[in-house]
Structures are given as structure tokens and as C-alpha cells.
Design an enzyme around this catalytic site. Structure first.
Site, PDB file in Angstrom:
ATOM      1  N   CYS A   1       0.833  -1.195   0.000  1.00 41.64           N
ATOM      2  CA  CYS A   1       0.000   0.000   0.000  1.00 41.64           C
ATOM      3  C   CYS A   1       0.875   1.256   0.000  1.00 41.64           C
ATOM      4  O   CYS A   1       1.899   1.305   0.666  1.00 41.64           O
ATOM      5  CB  CYS A   1      -0.951   0.092   1.190  1.00 41.64           C
ATOM      6  SG  CYS A   1      -2.110  -1.264   1.311  1.00 41.64           S
TER       7      CYS A   1
ATOM      8  N   ARG B   1       3.856   0.194  -4.964  1.00 42.74           N
ATOM      9  CA  ARG B   1       3.689  -0.483  -3.673  1.00 42.74           C
ATOM     10  C   ARG B   1       2.427  -1.340  -3.625  1.00 42.74           C
ATOM     11  O   ARG B   1       2.263  -2.166  -2.727  1.00 42.74           O
ATOM     12  CB  ARG B   1       3.632   0.551  -2.552  1.00 42.74           C
ATOM     13  CG  ARG B   1       4.870   1.382  -2.433  1.00 42.74           C
ATOM     14  CD  ARG B   1       4.729   2.374  -1.312  1.00 42.74           C
ATOM     15  NE  ARG B   1       4.696   1.707  -0.030  1.00 42.74           N
ATOM     16  CZ  ARG B   1       5.768   1.464   0.701  1.00 42.74           C
ATOM     17  NH1 ARG B   1       6.951   1.840   0.289  1.00 42.74           N
ATOM     18  NH2 ARG B   1       5.670   0.858   1.858  1.00 42.74           N
TER      19      ARG B   1
ATOM     20  N   TRP C   1      -2.656  -2.697  -1.790  1.00 38.60           N
ATOM     21  CA  TRP C   1      -2.346  -4.122  -2.015  1.00 38.60           C
ATOM     22  C   TRP C   1      -3.181  -4.867  -0.983  1.00 38.60           C
ATOM     23  O   TRP C   1      -2.956  -4.755   0.220  1.00 38.60           O
ATOM     24  CB  TRP C   1      -0.861  -4.386  -1.813  1.00 38.60           C
ATOM     25  CG  TRP C   1      -0.451  -5.775  -2.198  1.00 38.60           C
ATOM     26  CD1 TRP C   1      -0.067  -6.209  -3.427  1.00 38.60           C
ATOM     27  CD2 TRP C   1      -0.368  -6.916  -1.342  1.00 38.60           C
ATOM     28  NE1 TRP C   1       0.239  -7.556  -3.393  1.00 38.60           N
ATOM     29  CE2 TRP C   1       0.069  -8.013  -2.128  1.00 38.60           C
ATOM     30  CE3 TRP C   1      -0.620  -7.138   0.017  1.00 38.60           C
ATOM     31  CZ2 TRP C   1       0.256  -9.298  -1.602  1.00 38.60           C
ATOM     32  CZ3 TRP C   1      -0.432  -8.413   0.532  1.00 38.60           C
ATOM     33  CH2 TRP C   1      -0.006  -9.470  -0.275  1.00 38.60           C
TER      34      TRP C   1
ATOM     35  N   ASN D   1      -1.958   1.488   5.912  1.00 38.10           N
ATOM     36  CA  ASN D   1      -1.046   0.482   5.366  1.00 38.10           C
ATOM     37  C   ASN D   1      -0.678  -0.439   6.519  1.00 38.10           C
ATOM     38  O   ASN D   1      -0.279   0.038   7.582  1.00 38.10           O
ATOM     39  CB  ASN D   1       0.211   1.166   4.822  1.00 38.10           C
ATOM     40  CG  ASN D   1       1.271   0.159   4.386  1.00 38.10           C
ATOM     41  OD1 ASN D   1       0.942  -0.964   4.022  1.00 38.10           O
ATOM     42  ND2 ASN D   1       2.520   0.558   4.440  1.00 38.10           N
ATOM     43  N   GLY D   2      -0.826  -1.747   6.326  1.00 40.85           N
ATOM     44  CA  GLY D   2      -0.460  -2.690   7.386  1.00 40.85           C
ATOM     45  C   GLY D   2      -1.593  -3.651   7.677  1.00 40.85           C
ATOM     46  O   GLY D   2      -2.543  -3.778   6.889  1.00 40.85           O
TER      47      GLY D   2
ATOM     48  N   GLU E   1      18.188 -16.200  -9.425  1.00 39.73           N
ATOM     49  CA  GLU E   1      17.676 -14.856  -9.712  1.00 39.73           C
ATOM     50  C   GLU E   1      17.080 -14.805 -11.124  1.00 39.73           C
ATOM     51  O   GLU E   1      16.038 -14.186 -11.343  1.00 39.73           O
ATOM     52  CB  GLU E   1      18.799 -13.820  -9.531  1.00 39.73           C
ATOM     53  CG  GLU E   1      18.472 -12.399  -9.939  1.00 39.73           C
ATOM     54  CD  GLU E   1      17.328 -11.766  -9.156  1.00 39.73           C
ATOM     55  OE1 GLU E   1      16.832 -12.372  -8.195  1.00 39.73           O
ATOM     56  OE2 GLU E   1      16.911 -10.660  -9.550  1.00 39.73           O
TER      57      GLU E   1
ATOM     58  N   LYS F   1      13.148 -13.758 -11.824  1.00 38.77           N
ATOM     59  CA  LYS F   1      12.731 -12.665 -12.704  1.00 38.77           C
ATOM     60  C   LYS F   1      11.656 -13.150 -13.672  1.00 38.77           C
ATOM     61  O   LYS F   1      10.659 -12.479 -13.905  1.00 38.77           O
ATOM     62  CB  LYS F   1      13.917 -12.092 -13.509  1.00 38.77           C
ATOM     63  CG  LYS F   1      14.908 -11.259 -12.730  1.00 38.77           C
ATOM     64  CD  LYS F   1      14.430  -9.878 -12.330  1.00 38.77           C
ATOM     65  CE  LYS F   1      13.737  -9.848 -11.003  1.00 38.77           C
ATOM     66  NZ  LYS F   1      14.459  -9.859  -9.772  1.00 38.77           N
TER      67      LYS F   1
ATOM     68  N   GLU G   1       8.285 -13.828 -11.895  1.00 38.73           N
ATOM     69  CA  GLU G   1       7.636 -12.612 -11.413  1.00 38.73           C
ATOM     70  C   GLU G   1       6.918 -11.836 -12.504  1.00 38.73           C
ATOM     71  O   GLU G   1       5.816 -11.354 -12.293  1.00 38.73           O
ATOM     72  CB  GLU G   1       8.698 -11.648 -10.851  1.00 38.73           C
ATOM     73  CG  GLU G   1       9.103 -11.871  -9.449  1.00 38.73           C
ATOM     74  CD  GLU G   1       9.961 -10.725  -8.945  1.00 38.73           C
ATOM     75  OE1 GLU G   1      11.060 -10.521  -9.491  1.00 38.73           O
ATOM     76  OE2 GLU G   1       9.540 -10.037  -8.008  1.00 38.73           O
TER      77      GLU G   1
ATOM     78  N   HIS H   1      20.765 -35.377  -9.145  1.00 42.54           N
ATOM     79  CA  HIS H   1      20.091 -35.837  -7.927  1.00 42.54           C
ATOM     80  C   HIS H   1      18.577 -35.656  -8.036  1.00 42.54           C
ATOM     81  O   HIS H   1      17.880 -35.726  -7.023  1.00 42.54           O
ATOM     82  CB  HIS H   1      20.641 -35.094  -6.707  1.00 42.54           C
ATOM     83  CG  HIS H   1      22.106 -35.320  -6.518  1.00 42.54           C
ATOM     84  ND1 HIS H   1      22.608 -36.468  -5.946  1.00 42.54           N
ATOM     85  CD2 HIS H   1      23.179 -34.583  -6.883  1.00 42.54           C
ATOM     86  CE1 HIS H   1      23.930 -36.413  -5.935  1.00 42.54           C
ATOM     87  NE2 HIS H   1      24.302 -35.275  -6.513  1.00 42.54           N
TER      88      HIS H   1
ATOM     89  N   LYS I   1       5.886  -3.893  -4.463  1.00 38.34           N
ATOM     90  CA  LYS I   1       7.333  -3.665  -4.357  1.00 38.34           C
ATOM     91  C   LYS I   1       7.855  -3.921  -2.944  1.00 38.34           C
ATOM     92  O   LYS I   1       8.869  -4.584  -2.768  1.00 38.34           O
ATOM     93  CB  LYS I   1       7.635  -2.231  -4.779  1.00 38.34           C
ATOM     94  CG  LYS I   1       9.095  -1.852  -4.752  1.00 38.34           C
ATOM     95  CD  LYS I   1       9.826  -2.399  -5.939  1.00 38.34           C
ATOM     96  CE  LYS I   1      11.284  -2.038  -5.955  1.00 38.34           C
ATOM     97  NZ  LYS I   1      12.053  -3.006  -6.759  1.00 38.34           N
TER      98      LYS I   1
HETATM   99  O1  M6R Z   1      12.943  -4.408  -0.361  1.00 43.05           O
HETATM  100  P1  M6R Z   1      13.577  -5.748  -0.193  1.00 43.05           P
HETATM  101  O2  M6R Z   1      14.903  -5.844  -0.859  1.00 43.05           O
HETATM  102  O3  M6R Z   1      13.667  -6.165   1.247  1.00 43.05           O
HETATM  103  O4  M6R Z   1      12.607  -6.766  -0.902  1.00 43.05           O
HETATM  104  C1  M6R Z   1      12.838  -8.142  -0.844  1.00 43.05           C
HETATM  105  C2  M6R Z   1      11.982  -8.879  -1.844  1.00 43.05           C
HETATM  106  O5  M6R Z   1      10.626  -8.681  -1.577  1.00 43.05           O
HETATM  107  C3  M6R Z   1      12.275  -8.435  -3.276  1.00 43.05           C
HETATM  108  O6  M6R Z   1      13.618  -8.607  -3.608  1.00 43.05           O
HETATM  109  C4  M6R Z   1      11.411  -9.228  -4.274  1.00 43.05           C
HETATM  110  O7  M6R Z   1      11.797 -10.571  -4.292  1.00 43.05           O
HETATM  111  C5  M6R Z   1      11.497  -8.586  -5.649  1.00 43.05           C
HETATM  112  N1  M6R Z   1      10.196  -8.450  -6.206  1.00 43.05           N
HETATM  113  C6  M6R Z   1      12.352  -9.356  -6.579  1.00 43.05           C
HETATM  114  O8  M6R Z   1      12.350  -8.873  -7.871  1.00 43.05           O
END
Ligand code: M6R
Length: 622
Positions: free
Chosen positions: A2, A33, A81, A107-108, A491, A495, A498, A514, A617
Site C-alpha cells: 500500500c 507499492r 495491495w 497500510n499494514g 535470480e 525474474k 515474477e 540428484h 514492491k
Molecule cells: O525491499 P527488499 O529488498 O527487502 O525486498 C525483498 C523482496 O521482496 C524483493 O527482492 C522481491 O523478491 C522482488 N520483487 C524481486 O524482484
């Protein structure tokens, strides 16, 4: 999650901003956010006027265009969110209470909302949404009566009943020019203007209007008017915030001609790495990390490092493990913050906790850091966001200088985080005498060459984009890597999941036989991150064998290898060469083609790469 923005201005102020313009601009910046719904409330003509709508901000703007709001200089805005209650018009914020005289955004998560709601219902309250926020708004309305119309006092009384995480912002029709906010375990920053003041989940909520900001502490209430801001604790005792100047401007948070923030941020990476290295070593290669507020002597006594992070930041931590263990001979454990927190981990005063967080607000990481502090550990934060909670609560901070990262999928923050962990590793090696000064100087010189090497990859991005477009119909992609190539593979897979919603898995190449090799079928695309042939020979030859093994079973092998490595050509459908670099630094280069691949493939599928479904985010709830 949020995004929250608040504004108190006046027609007589120098800037003469209307509240709606400030709120919409702030929400546009904060939309990363959360983007399930959006809403605003303004105070005008002795009444609250509110508009809200499910979906992205543009839907709210359409509603306001159809049903305009009156001119106002006081207001609050929210982009959501969803936690309690699905994304719908009625669950969108603001929520009204006190017969529509009061509006609140949040927010929360308010953990004890059910009990409070039952009590309020028994007293005759009616609710229009499924949210915990409406319960807090109704409670504030009730306290407003008990506080004889003092909105700040009402907030103090209300928050005493609330448990969980919250940033709450409220306006009341009887108080034009005044916004009251409270924060516990959720982010909130104050922005100072000339005859106007702002509140935001982070500084991007007001970066178009001011770069003067104030960090707010835990359990604080802040009341803003056009000319004043008052900070207290939850009991009304005066409290102080810490003022700072934001070191980037609104232009840095624009797309700059790129089709998406993600692509722009991928192309920002040479600068993100260079800026993170800047000013941290002298001509002899001696490192000075001046935001490190832990005694050098204490750091020499460290017997273990535990890296805590989530998502992409945790993969940066996994890269750090290889480098720091190699350079400093200190054991490094890397753990997902949410797993660490709930398993009674063994840490003590000789443990250095290194949290890595782009936002500095990830709740899982914040809670893990707090837990480790309680156990006596020293805490250091690697963070990209000035004024955020995790660095503020840590004993030391090493800021990454990647600039604002807007796209939900992290790219430039990842490379900046890895760079910062290298600096930390070299600094510890210098302090503890694990490396000669000349060796540190050589590694720093290699790091200094990384930005131009990333640029070389970016200049050849068309090769990667072409491959990505040709694979838009892929239903599954696997990624293999070994040593520092393993977190790169993880990673690369993250990507793709996501933003392209494609099933993707990263594996340690050595693990293949394995189990995962059973997944290989005719045409299965497999990216393989190949270590340098100039490094440890066994590492390189083992990964080349892995390429042959999956290829023999029908895989389409897509290889990231080092310039001049001809050994992979015969076994690859496609090879992308990255410039030569020492093995430990390789993730700063090998990750980039995988980022470009995911971004282009998702764009080819027509997806919004900046705001992927179901994500936000900053994950500010556990
Ligand atoms: O703000 P942060 O680095 O603590 O966030 C951690 C993860 O939520 C963040 O890296 C998330 O995995 C991203 N969407 C990856 O692209």
C-alpha cells in the site's frame, strides 16, 4: 504494501498546490507499492469528499474526471495491495466514519480488528467493507468524541487499542489544513515544504514537491498543517524526527524514454554499481565505510556472519557468502528472514547480522533484525532507501546508491547490493588482515571495471531480446549455475516467474543428477551460467559436462559464458558472451542478460512488467 500520501497546504502558500494534484502525483509515484485499488479524500467546504475505485490509479482518475472534486488544500490518498478483503470499490481506501465527517487510509494489518469490530457493532456501528481499516476509522470516530474534537488526541487514544502493523492517516471535516498520522511497524516519512507539508510511505510520495524529508520513529504520531509539523509518541510526549535531504530528484524516477521502469533500471546498472563504489576507497585501495557505526575492534572479533533477506536481496546475500568466506575466512550463513525469525537461531554478540533490503521496509527482515538484536547480535543493514526503518534500527548501515527502484522486479538494486557486500567483505579482510592491501587494491580495480563491462552487455541487448521474443510461448524454463553462478540462476528464474508468469526453476548444476534432470524433455529450454575457464578448472569443466548431459536428453541449451570460452559452442543452441572478470565478481555481469531476457519476454507477451499481478514492491506485512 500500500502507498500512502497526505498533504496539508494552503492557497496562500508559495507553491499554491491543490491537494488533488499532490495526491495523484504522489500516488502515481507510490503505485509500485500496490495497485489493487486507489482512492483519495479531500477536505473542502466543511465536508469530506472522497473518490475510490478498484484497479489501477487510472481507474480512479477516470472516476474523478466524471465526478470532479472541489478545490481543496488538505487531503489523503491511498493505493492498495489487498490484505483484509478482496480488491473491490468498497474495500478501497479511504474509509469514512463519524457519519462521513472523517476519512482514514491505512497500510499494514491490524491483528485484533475482529474483537474491536464486534465491540463497535454491539455499540451500533455499521460497516460497509471487509477491511480492518474501516474498523480503525470507526474507532477513531468514537475517540474523536471522547477527545472533544481534538483529532491528534483522538489518534493517540485510538492507537492504544490497536495491535499489529499500521500507518494510519486521517482527516476530519472540522479541521481543514490538518492531517494526523500514526505509525507502528509500517513506513511513513514526512516531507517539508514552504507553506505546505507532506506525508508519504516513502519519499517518492512527495519527491515532485520537496527533497527535504524527516525520518519518523516507531510508535509515533505526527500532525501536519501547512506551516507546522508536530511529532509525539503514542502518549503525546514530544518526539523528534531526523531530517535528511533526498539525494535524487523526480527526474530519476521517470522512465527516461524507456518503455518500462524495469528496462530503464536494467540500463541504470553501470551507474548503480559505479555510484555504490564511489568515495569508499582511497588511491591505495584503503577502504573507509563511514556509515559503519560499529567499532573496528568489535568487527575483528566477529566469529560468524548471518545474512538476512528475502527474494532477490537474499540471492545477493548468497553471492556475498562466496566472496566474504573466500576473502575473510569468516563463516557466512544466508537465511530467508522469515525462516530465521521463527526457528530459535543461535546468534550472540560475536555474530554480525547483515540484513539486505532494497526498500528497508520488508517486514520479515525487520522482524528478524529486531529478534537478532534482542539476542545481542550486532546488526548492519545494506539498504537502498534513506530514511527507511531497517537501517534506522540497525547498528550500522551501508547504503547502496542505485537511485530509486520503481519496477516491482528488482534489478539495479540487486547489482548494487552485491557490490556493497563486496565492499563489506574487503573492508573486513582489511581490518582482520586476511588479504594484503595490494590484493584488496587489485580487487577494487577489477570492481571499478565492472560498470563499463555491464555497458558492453547492454550495448548487445538486441541479441538477448531476439531470443526472448522467440521464446514467448515457452511454458517452462530452467536455470543452472554452480558456485556464484547458482544464485545467478536462482535470480534468473525469479525474474521470469515474477514478470512473465512462466514456470521457472533455478538449480545448482551439481544437483542436476540428484533429481531435476528428470524434468528434461525434448525442447526444454535450459539456461546455463558457465564459470570462467580461467578460474578453477574443475568448476568450468563440470558445468560444461552438465550442458552436455541436459543436451543429450533433448534440452535446448542457452548459455551465458565468458568471452573467448569456445568450449561451450558445440553444445549450445545459443551463447551469450560476457566480458572477462574474476570468478567472484561474475554475478555482476552474468545476471544482466537474464534480466533483459525476462523483461523482453514478458513485454512480448503483453504484460505490464513494472506492475506484475499479485505483487507489490515492498512487502510490509508478514
Ligand atoms: O525491499 P527488499 O529488498 O527487502 O525486498 C525483498 C523482496 O521482496 C524483493 O527482492 C522481491 O523478491 C522482488 N520483487 C524481486 O524482484
Amino acid at each position: 504494501m500500500c502507498g500512502i500520501v497526505g498533504y496539508a497546504g494552503a492557497s496562500s502558500s508559495v507553491a499554491d498546490h491543490g491537494a488533488l494534484d499532490v495526491l495523484i502525483e504522489g500516488l502515481r509515484r507510490l503505485e509500485y507499492r500496490g495497485y489493487d485499488s486507489a482512492g483519495v479524500a479531500v477536505v473542502a467546504d466543511g465536508a469530506i469528499h472522497s473518490r475510490k475505485k478498484a484497479g489501477k490509479l487510472v481507474n480512479l482518475e477516470n472516476v474523478i474526471a466524471e465526478e470532479p472534486l472541489p478545490q481543496s488544500y488538505t487531503g489523503i490518498g491511498h493505493t492498495r495491495w489487498a490484505t483484509h478483503g478482496g480488491p473491490s470499490d468498497s474495500n478501497a481506501h479511504p474509509h469514512l466514519a463519524d457519519g462521513g465527517k472523517l476519512a482514514m487510509i491505512h497500510n499494514g494489518i491490524i491483528e485484533n480488528f475482529a474483537g474491536i469490530k464486534a465491540q463497535l457493532v454491539s455499540e451500533g456501528a455499521e460497516f460497509l467493507s471487509d477491511t480492518d481499516t474501516e474498523v480503525a476509522a470507526e474507532l477513531l470516530g468514537k475517540m474523536y468524541g471522547e477527545a472533544n474534537g481534538d483529532l491528534t488526541l483522538a489518534m493517540q487514544l485510538a492507537v492504544k487499542h490497536l495491535e499489529g502493523a499500521f500507518t494510519l492517516l486521517a482527516v476530519h471535516q472540522d479541521h481543514p489544513g490538518l492531517v494526523v498520522a500514526a505509525r507502528r511497524n509500517s513506513p511513513l516519512v514526512l516531507g517539508l515544504g514552504d507553506g505546505e507539508n507532506f506525508l508519504g510511505s516513502d519519499v517518492s510520495g512527495f519527491i515532485d514537491f520537496t527533497r527535504r524529508a524527516v525520518e519518523l520513529g516507531q510508535d509515533q504520531i505526527v500532525t501536519i498543517t501547512p506551516d507546522t509539523h508536530t511529532i509525539t509518541d503514542f502518549d503525546g510526549n514530544p518526539a523528534e524526527g531526523k531530517e535528511f535531504t533526498v539525494d535524487w530528484d523526480a527526474a530519476s524516477a521517470e522512465k527516461g524514454g524507456f518503455p518500462s521502469f524495469m528496462e530503464k533500471e536494467i540500463f541504470d546498472q553501470p551507474a548503480a554499481v559505479a555510484d555504490t563504489l564511489l568515495g569508499r576507497s582511497d588511491a591505495d585501495g584503503r577502504l573507509t565505510l563511514d556509515e559503519l557505526r560499529i567499532d573496528a575492534e568489535e568487527l575483528t572479533k566477529i566469529s560468524k556472519i548471518v545474512v538476512l533477506a528475502c527474494g532477490t536481496s537474499a540471492y545477493a546475500g548468497s553471492v556475498a557468502k562466496y566472496a566474504i568466506e573466500s576473502w575473510c575466512r569468516i563463516p557466512v550463513e544466508v537465511e530467508l528472514s522469515h525462516e530465521f525469525r521463527y526457528r530459535e537461531p543461535i546468534v550472540d554478540e560475536n555474530t554480525l547480522i547483515v540484513s539486505i533490503s532494497q526498500s528497508g521496509e520488508t517486514m520479515d527482515t525487520l522482524m528478524a533484525v529486531r529478534y537478532a538484536k534482542e539476542q545481542g547480535a550486532k546488526t548492519m543493514s545494506i539498504c537502498n532507501t534513506n530514511g527507511s526503518t531497517i537501517p534506522r534500527e540497525s547498528d550500522a548501515v551501508l547504503y547502496t546508491h542505485a537511485g530509486p527502484e520503481i519496477a516491482v522486479a528488482s534489478t539495479k538494486a540487486f547489482l548494487a547490493q552485491i557490490t556493497a557486500t563486496y565492499l563489506l567483505g574487503l573492508y573486513l579482510a582489511q581490518l582482520r588482515g586476511n588479504l594484503f592491501q595490494g590484493q584488496i587494491k587489485d580487487i577494487l580495480a577489477d570492481l571499478g571495471k565492472i560498470p563499463s563491462k555491464i555497458q558492453d552487455i547492454l550495448d548487445r541487448s538486441d541479441e538477448i531480446k531476439e531470443l526472448a521474443r522467440s521464446m514467448a510461448d515457452a511454458s517452462s524454463v530452467l536455470f543452472l549455475g554452480r558456485h556464484v553462478g547458482y544464485p545467478v540462476a536462482m535470480e534468473g528464474a525469479l525474474k521470469l516467474k515474477e514478470i512473465a508468469y512462466i514456470h521457472a526453476e533455478g538449480f545448482a548444476a551439481g544437483e542436476l543428477k540428484h533429481g531435476p534432470i528428470a524434468l528434461i524433455d525434448d525442447g526444454q529450454p535450459v539456461f546455463v551460467v558457465v564459470p570462467s575457464p580461467r578460474g578453477r578448472d574443475s568448476l568450468h569443466s563440470k558445468v560444461v559436462s552438465n550442458i552436455q548431459e541436459v543436451r543429450a536428453r533433448g534440452a535446448k541449451t542457452l548459455v551465458i559464458a565468458e568471452d573467448g570460452d569456445d568450449s561451450v559452442k558445440d553444445f549450445s543452441e545459443w551463447v551469450f558472451y560476457v566480458p572477462e572478470t574474476p570468478t567472484l565478481l561474475m554475478p555482476l555481469l552474468a545476471t544482466v542478460p537474464l534480466q533483459i531476457f525476462a523483461c523482453e519476454l514478458a513485454s512480448a507477451k503483453g504484460f505490464d512488467v513494472d506492475q506484475p499481478r499479485n505483487l507489490a514492491k515492498s512487502v510490509t506485512v508478514e
